[in-house]
Motif scaffolding. Structure first.
Motif, short mmCIF file in Angstrom:
data_model
loop_
_atom_site.label_atom_id
_atom_site.label_comp_id
_atom_site.label_asym_id
_atom_site.label_seq_id
_atom_site.Cartn_x
_atom_site.Cartn_y
_atom_site.Cartn_z
N LEU A 79 -39.66 9.03 89.44
CA LEU A 79 -39.25 7.95 90.05
C LEU A 79 -38.27 7.07 89.25
N HIS A 80 -38.56 6.99 87.91
CA HIS A 80 -37.92 6.11 87.09
C HIS A 80 -36.62 6.86 86.12
N ARG A 81 -36.70 8.31 86.11
CA ARG A 81 -35.72 9.14 85.47
C ARG A 81 -34.80 9.75 86.41
N GLY A 82 -35.08 10.10 87.62
CA GLY A 82 -34.44 10.73 88.71
C GLY A 82 -34.75 12.34 88.61
N SER A 83 -34.12 13.30 89.25
CA SER A 83 -34.50 14.53 89.46
C SER A 83 -34.53 15.34 87.92
N LEU A 84 -35.71 15.92 87.67
CA LEU A 84 -36.11 16.74 86.50
C LEU A 84 -36.50 18.01 86.47
N THR A 85 -36.04 18.81 85.63
CA THR A 85 -36.74 20.23 85.57
C THR A 85 -38.15 20.09 85.14
N LEU A 86 -38.89 21.29 85.25
CA LEU A 86 -40.37 21.28 84.86
C LEU A 86 -40.46 21.07 83.19
N GLN A 87 -39.55 21.54 82.62
CA GLN A 87 -39.32 21.40 81.01
C GLN A 87 -39.10 19.91 80.57
N GLN A 116 -47.13 19.09 98.58
CA GLN A 116 -48.00 19.14 99.76
C GLN A 116 -47.84 17.73 100.78
N HIS A 117 -47.95 16.74 100.30
CA HIS A 117 -48.10 15.33 100.76
C HIS A 117 -46.63 14.74 101.01
N ASN A 118 -45.49 15.52 100.90
CA ASN A 118 -44.29 15.16 101.25
C ASN A 118 -43.69 14.11 100.23
N CYS A 119 -44.06 13.99 99.25
CA CYS A 119 -43.71 12.91 98.19
C CYS A 119 -42.66 13.41 97.10
N VAL A 120 -42.49 14.77 97.11
CA VAL A 120 -41.65 15.33 96.07
C VAL A 120 -40.64 16.36 97.01
N GLN A 121 -39.50 16.86 96.65
CA GLN A 121 -38.75 17.83 97.19
C GLN A 121 -38.06 18.51 96.03
N ALA A 122 -38.54 19.97 95.79
CA ALA A 122 -38.00 20.74 95.02
C ALA A 122 -36.57 21.48 95.58
N PHE A 123 -35.54 21.62 94.51
CA PHE A 123 -34.26 22.36 94.94
C PHE A 123 -33.82 23.07 93.75
N ARG A 180 -0.88 11.31 105.85
CA ARG A 180 0.45 10.67 105.33
C ARG A 180 0.60 10.96 103.94
N GLY A 181 -0.24 11.57 103.20
CA GLY A 181 -0.04 11.79 101.59
C GLY A 181 -0.77 10.53 101.00
N ALA A 182 -1.28 9.61 101.49
CA ALA A 182 -2.08 8.52 100.86
C ALA A 182 -3.50 9.07 100.25
N LYS A 183 -3.71 8.86 99.05
CA LYS A 183 -4.94 9.19 98.36
C LYS A 183 -6.05 8.05 98.82
N SER A 184 -7.20 8.73 99.26
CA SER A 184 -8.18 7.87 99.39
C SER A 184 -9.43 8.46 98.83
N ALA A 185 -10.30 7.46 98.25
CA ALA A 185 -11.27 8.10 97.42
C ALA A 185 -12.32 8.67 98.51
N GLN A 186 -12.80 9.90 98.20
CA GLN A 186 -13.77 10.53 98.97
C GLN A 186 -15.15 10.02 98.65
N VAL A 187 -16.13 9.72 99.61
CA VAL A 187 -17.54 9.48 99.52
C VAL A 187 -18.51 10.67 98.93
N ILE A 188 -18.44 10.56 97.39
CA ILE A 188 -19.23 11.60 96.88
C ILE A 188 -20.74 11.49 96.85
N GLU A 189 -21.39 12.56 97.69
CA GLU A 189 -22.84 12.40 97.68
C GLU A 189 -23.60 12.96 96.43
N THR A 190 -24.64 12.46 96.15
CA THR A 190 -25.45 12.63 94.86
C THR A 190 -26.02 14.00 95.06
N ILE A 191 -26.36 14.63 94.02
CA ILE A 191 -27.07 16.06 94.14
C ILE A 191 -28.46 15.79 94.88
N GLU A 192 -29.13 14.57 94.93
CA GLU A 192 -30.17 14.10 95.79
C GLU A 192 -29.94 14.16 97.20
#
Length: 525
Positions: free
Chosen positions: A30-38, A60-67, A182-194
């Motif tokens: 929760l405090h550090r974000g997505s992490l590996t087992l190590q 099992q209780h839907n509190c964590v998702q692995a990817f 029309r060639g105008a640049k617009s910032a894309q909404v970047i989704e986080t890895i989560e």
């Protein structure tokens, strides 16, 4: 980003349900974000075997998702695929709302559905066979066939869904700007890895609520679904007999292999609709509430997300028909419905020469949030501060000090004192307007802080919820010996302690339930 006290509240929930060890792993995520087992092992200083067991409990209780994600492991070394784990804050906090979810299932379906859902809520992920066996062991009404029918009703109402993909592979989105036509640049909404991981793990809408046992009821699969369901490889020549699979075998596969879980999203949608209807009834009357309830009840399965800004468009004939199906709806005429739609600020449009009507749900939620914030100001700062805050909240723009004093009929000296207090506590935004000549004192302009205020209020609410939960746990721990005694063995003093404990916990739990309604309003709706 979740507020600090929100994270602490989530950790407390996990501690109370699964113990300190599981809470330590969850707190790290929760405090550090997505992490590996190590990474988890390095931060928590726990053994890998302990961490794996904790993660299994949380998954099992839907509190964590692995990817899985591909990472560069070193300079000149080929990228490697790593498994990462992320904590699901909303799913953790939803554990405190099981009573509300069960009440919704009972209200909209029946007691059998409530019994089946209870197993999923308390055990996380179960197969259909496990759900039915558990319900029968708890002596839920009905035989296996009746319970299976009730389960089908839960799925059809979207209260239960198939579990997400266990470990989807995620490709991070490129951090670049896109060019328009029309060639105008617009910032894309970047989704986080989560966000990408949650999207990748979520099955399609058809798969989430698909029941193989439907075949038994005479709903045949099309060719594509049969290929997917029975694992026939694409391009492989299929024999005619391969599609003639025994229906009982298919149902057995459904019961013993496919995992199901409660669909929290649907329950939150129901709670949002209830909150909108309750707010409209209190402000605009019973008729407007009945019309809104009919519209939302008709279109709930068509909504694509919980936080829809507007209701789905409906024709007047459809609205009138649905209103008359509701309790007290028969007494509403066409004019009553039209007046209620006008009260609701209904958005109408013309499509194929037929009037379609849509209601702004976001506006209703914003009104409810303002009401809640105003009540907080009233309790914390008093009635004069409430009048000032209400004026600024409704105005929505910068207002000068003297004008605030004049419009609220509060002495200027007291007005300034209250405004500074609210500004110091981050409820108001202040700007200085300097005019010439320079010797003249600057004008002070004030307004409600808006979005940042909601975040402040939400964090305070999580703090209050944490305090209430900790106090409840403390009271129960202090009198655990009295709780363990049978009623016939308690003497006079012990009976008084028990009565006091019951009254105190009732007040604390009732306060927490009311506070949770506000948490839903500011965070989930």
């Amino acid at each position: 980003m979740v507020a600090q006290y929100g994270l602490e509240f989530a950790v407390h929930i996990i501690t109370s349900h699964f113990g300190d060890l599981v809470a330590k792993v969850c707190s790290c995520l929760l405090h550090r974000g997505s992490l590996t087992l190590q990474d988890i092992a390095r931060y928590t200083e726990l053994q890998p075997a302990q961490i794996k067991n904790c993660l299994l409990v949380l998954i099992q209780h839907n509190c964590v998702q692995a990817f899985s994600v591909e990472r560069q492991s070193g300079f000149g070394v080929a990228p490697k695929v790593f498994t990462m784990y992320m904590a699901l804050f909303d799913s953790i906090v939803h554990r405190t709302r099981f009573t509300k979810f069960l009440a919704i299932a009972k209200e909209q379906l029946d007691e059998k559905c409530e019994g089946l859902l209870e197993g999923l809520l308390h055990h996380g992920r179960l197969t259909l066979e496990q759900i039915i066996l558990r319900a029968m062991s708890k002596k839920t009404k009905g035989n296996a066939a009746a319970l299976r029918d009730s389960f089908v009703s839960l799925v059809h109402e979207h209260f239960v869904e198939r579990c997400p993909i266990p470990e989807p592979f995620v490709v991070p989105s490129p951090k670049s700007a896109s060019t328009g036509r029309r060639g105008a640049k617009s910032a894309q909404v970047i989704e986080t890895i989560e966000q990408l991981a949650i999207t990748a793990a979520t099955p399609s809408e058809a798969e989430r609520f698909y029941i193989i046992s439907d075949i038994v009821e005479g709903n045949p699969l099309d060719e594509k679904e049969k290929e997917h369901t029975f694992s026939i490889k694409v391009g492989e020549k299929r024999k005619h007999g391969a599609l003639e699979i025994d229906q009982e075998t298919v149902a057995a596969i459904s019961e013993k292999e496919i995992l199901w879980r409660a669909n929290f999203e649907e329950f939150v949608r129901c709670l949002r609709h209830k909150a909108c209807v309750a707010n409209v009834r209190s402000r605009l009357g019973v008729h407007a509430g009945t019309v809104l309830e009919a519209i939302l009840g008709t279109t709930k399965h068509v909504e694509k997300k919980v936080k829809e800004e507007k209701s789905v468009q409906l024709s007047m004939d459809t609205i009138l028909e649905e209103v008359r199906k509701r309790k007290g709806g028969l007494e509403l005429s066409l004019n009553h419905v039209r007046d209620s739609l006008d009260q609701l600020g209904c958005h109408s449009c013309m499509e194929e020469e037929e009037g379609l009507y849509s209601i702004g749900l976001r506006k209703i939620i914003e009104v409810a949030r303002n009401d809640e914030a105003e009540s907080i100001v009233l309790r914390r700062y008093g009635r004069e501060a409430y009048r000032i805050f209400r004026l600024l909240a409704k105005n929505g723009s910068m207002v000068e000090t003297d004008k605030i004093s004049e419009m609220t009929m509060i002495e200027r000296k007291d007005t300034v004192k209250i405004l500074y207090k609210l500004w110091k506590d981050d409820y108001l935004h202040m700007e200085k307007l300097v005019s010439h000549p320079s010797k003249q004192a600057p004008f002070l302009l004030w307004k409600v802080k808006g979005t940042s205020l909601w975040e402040l209020v939400l964090n305070d609410m999580y703090h209050a919820a944490l305090n209430l939960s900790l106090r409840t746990a403390y009271e129960l721990d202090q009198e655990h010996e009295v709780l363990e005694l049978p009623q016939n063995l308690r003497d006079g003093a012990q009976e008084k302690k028990f009565e006091r404990l019951r009254n105190v916990t009732l007040v604390l739990e009732t306060s927490l339930l009311k506070l949770d309604d506000a948490l839903l309003l500011f965070h989930n709706f």
